[in-house]
Design an enzyme around this catalytic site. Structure first.
Site: not given
Lengths: 734, 734
Positions: B204-205, B397, B488, B244, B374, B490, B486, B202
């Site tokens: 597009q970009t 954590r 992000e 892709g 460990r 945006d 990605t 596809y």
């Protein structure tokens, strides 16, 4: 990674002036990052008739315009950056002369074909390793040719920014041998080591132990009869592991092993020099099993290795016995307390902070340049899309990184100065003072490594989709720098040290209030006066370095006091939180000192730099920095009657300083004077022509050197043919 | 990366009971992460005579002991995890039956030699690509052989967790064709697509545009004379990029291009089906230039590609004209408003959240298992070093990541349910409601992707030095998942959408107070009653989900109100901050719903899960989450007269719940039922024998298949020989 651009379905949100598109891609496991939101400004009913300008030509224009906007003299800022100790901790020299030497070395390096970087992105580990050896060979030749000092050689390594196995020889093997070897041993090996007649590595970490050296399992048993030590790896977990340059390169190694005396007494870890490989054909010596530990984050060219010893005998003289020794007949002689090492610690401390600054500098240069030429989304008055850097969410993320890179570079210089000043006291054996400095160093290490790792990743994400391409350059930088976080793997140790020292100073203050406070606990003075003169916050104060620094010192003081008062019920995060408070107060006061030095500069440059450093101070208080929570929790920041949110003024102030800095952003990055060769980033090219550079680099991809598709005959072709066969034989739809 | 174990110099900090060692390594550029702090417990004067136990055998014991400690029935927890919609959004099924189908598919897959993972760590891109094609071929055969439903096929992909070019065909090319193609076009291609007779991508970009589709530059000009469209790439920046499966795999593609009508009117982006490569020999079609865009973060096996079109003609029927069409004589017919797509969005939303959960699950399983076996540092009563997971800084954590993985998995299920319930309203055209859901989806996307990326990296760092080895497994996971960020890239768009919807709802509330609030703005109800009944905080409340959820709703309500009142002076970070507040309130209420469902379970399992979900709620408030700042800023959290720090109770409560969860940590990860094959991590092996596994994998490193050193003859040997020559000819020391 996959294409970010697909869309399967469209839902029109009427009246919102946007089109929302989303698509389902991949199995659930992959779908999350395949999902793609897109908002397209609707022109009429999806119709757009604007003539788009030449985006490629525009990139160069945008970069030029950005440079024309810069308000300060570039050389002045550059010389400030390269000021004494700013690159290495060599003798004091003016920034100008530092930069000139830097520039001269780079001119030599970038002419060398061996140092060409264009192949790096496409080669596997073996090729990367061979390339690193070739670079090492040529670098050694150049050093002899130009008679570089060790400082200039280090500068050359910094400019090259390649990971080379030789590093371990120069900065681990050599200093350990010189620092801990007996005079005889040093005399025997010194010249071979200095002239790279042998290649050394340092074998300490084992499969089962990193931090806790006392539990290393490798043994060195002394045999008086033959006057030899017998090195042995008794267990799987005693295998030496992660050892740089051991995998394939080193001919010799210094081994950390438990010294076992005749009669079996174990007197703990000591150092032994062992030859690993033949100087004739480089084959491994009998009894030694060694190899590479496999791929890891970053450092593809480095052969981190493993080694096991099967009763390997070495002569008595090969023990590094400058401090502790064994007599020929097997008696153990106690180590003394070595003071010689303080200067070495100074070097490390300086380079640690300074290096973080220069690493961030590379990342932020790439991000600010690309964000300047990348246009996307809203249209500006010229019908051009907006420069990405003009979006608040972008400059709000990037400018603080720029300011941190400047601060870390200057802080490295500053730290050396102040610590050097106090070196005397420590040489005279003021170990309490040394302990305090050591604790502060732990705190600084955590702070600069954490900030640099986060900063690099934030900068990379600001590059959008193209940031994931290896050609962007930040990804490699991140992978190579990331191991700094291993210290963070040890944060509970480091933070603990900071906290221990802080509580110690606090208790001294309580027991003996008039005892003078050390450089790094001066913030505790605030507790003397008591709570009475806590600062009063006004909107104005966010424009003043001094006021913010004062706030951060108050936060540190109250945090330590509260921790001391609740030491019987600590929470799981206390060390992390307290260590941050103390270190950030220290950094803030150091920034204050740097700012006061700026008055030597002309007003233009001084005010630009002051804004840059102000941003750091205010940023230290933002949520991610946890300081804001403490300020509010300790009521250092209170709501004025007319306020709903006492943090608004701070946020507004940060936005204001960002807007003042924005026009100078590219100028600040140009002042680092990275050449395109040294930066090696398609998105960071200084002329701004990022799209041309991406295209050029993609053509070099090995997959593009032929039109054939690997695996086509074996897999793709039969799959497609079978699919067509079934499709043609199937009548109905599925 | 280099050895973490070197030490050059030692400073004894008398009385501290520690030895501090630091070393200078590398040029400043490298020194920062070469610096190594080590604290060794001094036994007497460096003497240690403890007999260390067999650490390797101990790992298996530790794992067994951890399993013996688990307080709940594993199958019950497992079935809760695999409950309906928890893996895919297929038809409702019991968790047990979901798991059984999952297990059955995995048994089939792990028997296949083609799916062996042992070579993955050592091969380059070309080999990785060939391997991916072979896997794709075999997977297609297995699907036919076992007649898997598309849902089962997706499950198989999830279990494999490999990046395959086929993904783009299945989840981008196919749905776009079916969703937007005309009936004729679908009829012509459907069977070929379904049976993999062709491979699609596809497009597009473009090089110059990702987000702003309206500015895509590729054109499709209609030529009525020949009833063809002419595809053309007019500029460098119009080159399709990141696509892709375009680089080497695809035979066909669907292209986003600006539709230009006869006479030159541009009516914006539309979709066109184009054959890219010959079905005979897979060679590129005339007028098409295409290739691979080069290496990137993760997805080595995927051929993200570029393509340029030089006046390429395609027939009229190849326009995807289900919504907008062009008549043969060149008249443009408006698109309608497609409602069909809502179900698709449901699918995405569910898989997006659920996938984040299962990805975190893999990472945290590895981290908790390794931290359990460990041992390092302090000694326990048996003379063994402490298990790393027992250190507060470690479990503090890791456990929140474990709880987030459970929440995201359950939240995916929950979200689907609640959204499905409201699908009707939207089908009936309630677009305001759709807008609100869409905004919430944006917020969720940002939250789960951000948390998953951070969680994976936090888990990896908790592995210490060995975490940098590719054999640890989390590094690859991180690189493959990272592109989720990605979105992000945006974030300013996504956060902006969340904020816009929130302010809209707020304004409605102000203008028409009795208007019913949507599911996602119900927190605004709190503003109706006014500030009077703000919650009162007590230490107890941190043990109650409901109270914390209530607090987070208050925070969201006050944040929106404050933003609305200050909308004329927004600060740079407002969208990010506000979006977080709104989304976290939504997530919290969803967690509340999940918790109330737990009463179906038996008390043991219910209480264990309640603690897990409680940890998420309280964790949403910690500093990193920014919520604590807001609570304090809005005086929702106030200092009691007897308190110095109102946040202490929360921190203590979190520590308490962590300590309750700790004995069940391994049990919670076992409930994911990952096989060693599927997890593919040396540090995550279920029997705990991590050191054996690291050793085994290192032996497979290609560099270890021969004793020779690459580049020895060309570089290393001459360098060493020259060094020895100079050393022997040099009289004095340097």
């Amino acid at each position: 990674m996959k294409d970010f651009g697909q869309a399967t379905e469209t839902v029109q949100l009427e009246g919102d002036g946007v089109t929302f598109q989303a698509r389902a891609v991949g199995p659930p496991a992959a779908a999350v990052w395949e999902l793609w939101f897109r908002f397209t400004l609707k022109v009429g009913n999806g119709t757009s008739t604007t003539m788009a300008p030449d985006l490629n030509a525009q990139t160069a224009k945008d970069m030029q315009e950005a440079r024309d906007k810069v308000s300060f003299d570039l050389q002045t800022i550059r010389d400030h950056l390269f000021g004494e100790h700013s690159v290495t901790n060599g003798a004091a020299r003016s920034g100008r002369r530092n930069w000139e030497s830097f520039e001269q070395i780079e001119r030599i390096l970038r002419k060398e074909p061996v140092f060409d970087k264009s192949s790096r992105d496409f080669i596997g580990r073996v090729e990367a390793y061979k390339r690193a050896l070739a670079i090492t060979k040529r670098l050694t030749e150049l050093q002899r040719l130009h008679q570089w000092t060790s400082e200039q050689a280090a500068q050359a390594m910094l400019i090259l920014s390649e990971t080379l196995p030789i590093t371990l020889h120069d900065f681990a093997f050599e200093p350990v041998l010189l620092g801990q070897g007996s005079t005889d041993l040093v005399d025997e090996y010194w010249k071979l080591v200095a002239h790279k007649g042998i290649q050394g590595c340092y074998l300490q970490t084992e499969l089962g132990h990193g931090t806790n050296v006392a539990r290393l399992e490798t043994t060195a048993t002394y045999i008086p009869e033959t006057e030899e030590f017998e090195l042995h790896s008794p267990t799987l977990t005693s295998t030496k592991w992660w050892i740089g340059a051991l995998g394939k390169t080193a001919t010799h190694g210094i081994v950390q092993a438990k010294l076992v005396l005749p009669g079996g007494k174990d007197v703990g870890p000591h150092l032994f020099l062992v030859q690993l490989r033949s100087l004739e054909d480089h084959s491994l010596y009998p009894g030694i099993t060694a190899g590479d530990i496999g791929p890891k984050a970053g450092g593809a060219a480095l052969d981190n290795g493993f080694a096991r010893f099967d009763h390997v005998r070495i002569p008595w003289k090969n023990m590094l016995s400058k401090f502790a020794t064994v007599t020929q007949d097997g008696r153990y002689i106690q180590p003394q307390n070595p003071k010689h090492s303080f200067a070495g610690m100074m070097y490390i401390r300086a380079s640690m902070v300074t290096t973080a600054g220069w690493t961030l500098a590379r990342g932020i240069t790439i991000a600010i340049r690309y964000a300047t030429v990348r246009r996307q989304g809203e249209h500006d008055d010229r019908g051009l899309e907006r420069q990405v850097i003009q979006y608040p969410s972008t400059y709000y993320r990037l400018l603080p990184i720029l300011s941190r890179s400047y601060v870390f570079i200057a802080l490295g210089r500053q730290t050396t100065k102040s610590f050097t000043a106090s070196a005397e006291r420590i040489k005279q054996g003021d170990l309490g003072y040394l302990a305090e400095i050591h604790a502060m160093l732990c705190g600084l290490k955590v702070l600069v490594s954490t900030e640099t790792i986060n900063g690099l990743e934030t900068a990379r994400r600001a590059l959008g989709g193209h940031g994931y391409s290896i050609f962007a350059g930040i990804g490699r930088m991140y992978a190579d720098y990331l191991p700094a976080a291993t210290f963070e793997g040890d944060n509970f140790v480091l933070d603990g040290q900071v906290v221990r020292a802080a509580l110690k100073s606090y208790n001294f203050l309580v027991s003996t209030p008039d005892r003078p406070l050390g450089l790094h606990s001066s913030y505790l003075r605030l507790l003397r006066a008591g709570m009475l003169n806590r600062p009063v916050i006004s909107a104005m104060m966010w424009q003043e370095h001094a006021a913010i620094i004062h706030l951060l010192e108050w936060r540190a003081a109250l945090s330590v006091q509260s921790a001391a008062q609740n030491s019987d019920h600590p929470d799981a995060g206390i060390n992390y939180r307290l260590s941050k408070a103390v270190t950030e107060a220290f950094v803030a006061t150091q920034v204050g000192a740097i700012v006061s030095d700026l008055n030597q500069l002309s007003p233009n440059e001084a005010s630009a730099l002051k804004d840059l450093y102000l941003l750091v101070c205010s940023y230290l208080i933002l949520p991610r920095k946890a300081a804001l929570v403490d300020l509010l929790a300790f009521s250092l920041l209170q709501r004025a009657p007319d306020q709903t949110d006492p943090t608004r003024d701070l946020r507004a102030a940060i936005n204001a300083v960002c807007l003042r800095l924005l026009p100078n952003a590219v100028g600040f990055t140009d002042a680092f004077t990275f050449s395109d060769w040294s930066l090696d980033s398609a998105l960071g090219v200084s002329n701004g022509r990022v799209y041309e550079e991406l295209w050029k680099r993609a053509q070099l991809e090995p997959l593009n050197q032929t039109n054939t598709t690997p695996g086509y005959e074996e897999s793709l072709k039969p799959m497609l043919e079978e699919g067509r066969r079934i499709a043609s034989s199937t009548k109905s739809r599925l």
